[in-house]
Design a protein around this motif. Structure first.
Motif, mmCIF file in Angstrom:
data_model
loop_
_atom_site.group_PDB
_atom_site.id
_atom_site.type_symbol
_atom_site.label_atom_id
_atom_site.label_comp_id
_atom_site.label_asym_id
_atom_site.label_seq_id
_atom_site.Cartn_x
_atom_site.Cartn_y
_atom_site.Cartn_z
ATOM 1 N N LEU A 81 0.857 -1.175 0.000
ATOM 2 C CA LEU A 81 0.000 0.000 0.000
ATOM 3 C C LEU A 81 0.897 1.230 0.000
ATOM 4 O O LEU A 81 1.781 1.365 0.849
ATOM 5 N N ALA A 82 0.675 2.115 -0.959
ATOM 6 C CA ALA A 82 1.566 3.259 -1.146
ATOM 7 C C ALA A 82 1.123 4.468 -0.324
ATOM 8 O O ALA A 82 -0.073 4.738 -0.172
ATOM 9 N N LEU A 83 2.114 5.209 0.173
ATOM 10 C CA LEU A 83 1.858 6.462 0.865
ATOM 11 C C LEU A 83 2.140 7.658 -0.048
ATOM 12 O O LEU A 83 1.676 8.765 0.211
ATOM 13 N N SER A 119 15.061 10.776 -7.667
ATOM 14 C CA SER A 119 16.444 10.277 -7.633
ATOM 15 C C SER A 119 16.991 10.226 -6.214
ATOM 16 O O SER A 119 17.784 9.337 -5.873
ATOM 17 N N ASN A 120 16.576 11.166 -5.361
ATOM 18 C CA ASN A 120 17.082 11.177 -3.986
ATOM 19 C C ASN A 120 16.636 9.935 -3.222
ATOM 20 O O ASN A 120 17.419 9.323 -2.474
ATOM 21 N N LEU A 121 15.369 9.536 -3.408
ATOM 22 C CA LEU A 121 14.878 8.330 -2.747
ATOM 23 C C LEU A 121 15.553 7.083 -3.312
ATOM 24 O O LEU A 121 15.894 6.160 -2.568
ATOM 25 N N ASP A 157 12.516 -2.742 3.783
ATOM 26 C CA ASP A 157 12.809 -1.919 4.961
ATOM 27 C C ASP A 157 13.144 -0.486 4.557
ATOM 28 O O ASP A 157 12.709 0.478 5.203
ATOM 29 N N ASN A 158 13.897 -0.337 3.475
ATOM 30 C CA ASN A 158 14.303 1.000 3.036
ATOM 31 C C ASN A 158 13.112 1.822 2.539
ATOM 32 O O ASN A 158 12.973 3.000 2.892
ATOM 33 N N LEU A 178 11.491 5.217 4.398
ATOM 34 C CA LEU A 178 11.332 6.466 3.664
ATOM 35 C C LEU A 178 9.867 6.884 3.526
ATOM 36 O O LEU A 178 9.567 7.871 2.849
ATOM 37 N N LYS A 179 8.976 6.108 4.135
ATOM 38 C CA LYS A 179 7.540 6.385 4.118
ATOM 39 C C LYS A 179 6.959 6.397 2.702
ATOM 40 O O LYS A 179 6.067 7.183 2.379
ATOM 41 N N ILE A 180 7.492 5.511 1.883
ATOM 42 C CA ILE A 180 6.948 5.316 0.538
ATOM 43 C C ILE A 180 5.746 4.386 0.600
ATOM 44 O O ILE A 180 4.805 4.495 -0.189
#
Length: 208
Positions: free
Chosen positions: A92-94, A137-139, A199-200, A204-206
């Motif tokens: 489920l995406a944030l 790109s940062n994520l 986990d990553n 990152l709240k993705i």
């Protein structure tokens, strides 16, 4: 990753079909997965998961399905006589985020000269091997830690993607490996890498 736009318009249908197959497939041919039964049973038991054997209607082809629970997710692993080893997990995406990583072949090297610059992580061997596309790109650089990059190179992973459905806020993480499943130790390494990616993107709240 694959598009019909890669095929020259003046190419014959026969050659076009062959090229499409080459572009779309991580490897070709038939692989007998029967001998991997016990290895998959052991892996499923080690991670408190389940292992199932399935056949087509004529029992000529066999495929293996493994489900491994990890935190609040289920990692599904599939391997068959005719398809490559694949890891998938539904999420489920944030936030809206997409990422595709694939082998950088000769066609993509040509195409990227006429398109937007690709993302480069900074690890020369990884950047040379893979074509990376993402809207953040940062994520992406945070998700692909050094250990994940090393594991992907070590096992010559064919592709990795994370895609979000903006309408439903559902997403899917998919990793496709080469045709043959490796030995138990190699498979365990891949499972742990997949867990690290989860986990990553969670940190990152993705995803939820």
């Amino acid at each position: 990753m694959y598009s019909d736009n890669l095929i020259p318009k003046n190419m014959s249908k026969e050659k076009s079909d062959i090229l499409k197959t080459i572009i779309k497939s991580p490897s070709l041919g038939y692989t007998d997965v029967f001998q991997k039964r016990q290895s998959w049973r052991d892996i499923a038991n080690e991670f408190n998961g389940t292992f199932k054997i399935k056949h087509n209607s004529g029992c000529e082809l066999e495929w293996h399905d493994v489900t491994i629970p990890y935190k609040r997710w289920d990692i599904k692993i599939s391997s068959s006589d005719t398809r490559p080893l694949k890891f998938t997990v539904s999420l489920l995406a944030l936030q809206h985020f997409y990422l595709t990583i694939s082998w950088e072949d000769f066609i993509e090297r040509i195409l990227k000269k006429f398109s937007k610059p690709e993302i480069e992580i900074g690890y020369k061997e990884f950047d040379k091997r893979y074509l990376i596309k993402s809207n953040r790109s940062n994520l992406t650089k945070t998700i692909l830690s050094e250990s994940i990059q090393i594991t992907m190179l070590k096992h010559n992973i064919y592709s990795l993607s994370y895609q979000t459905n903006k309408n439903s806020n559902e997403s899917e993480l998919i990793c496709t490996i080469q045709r043959k499943a490796g030995d138990k130790n190699s498979t365990v390494e891949l499972i742990k890498m997949f867990m690290a990616i989860l986990d990553n993107i969670n940190r990152l709240k993705i995803i939820k």
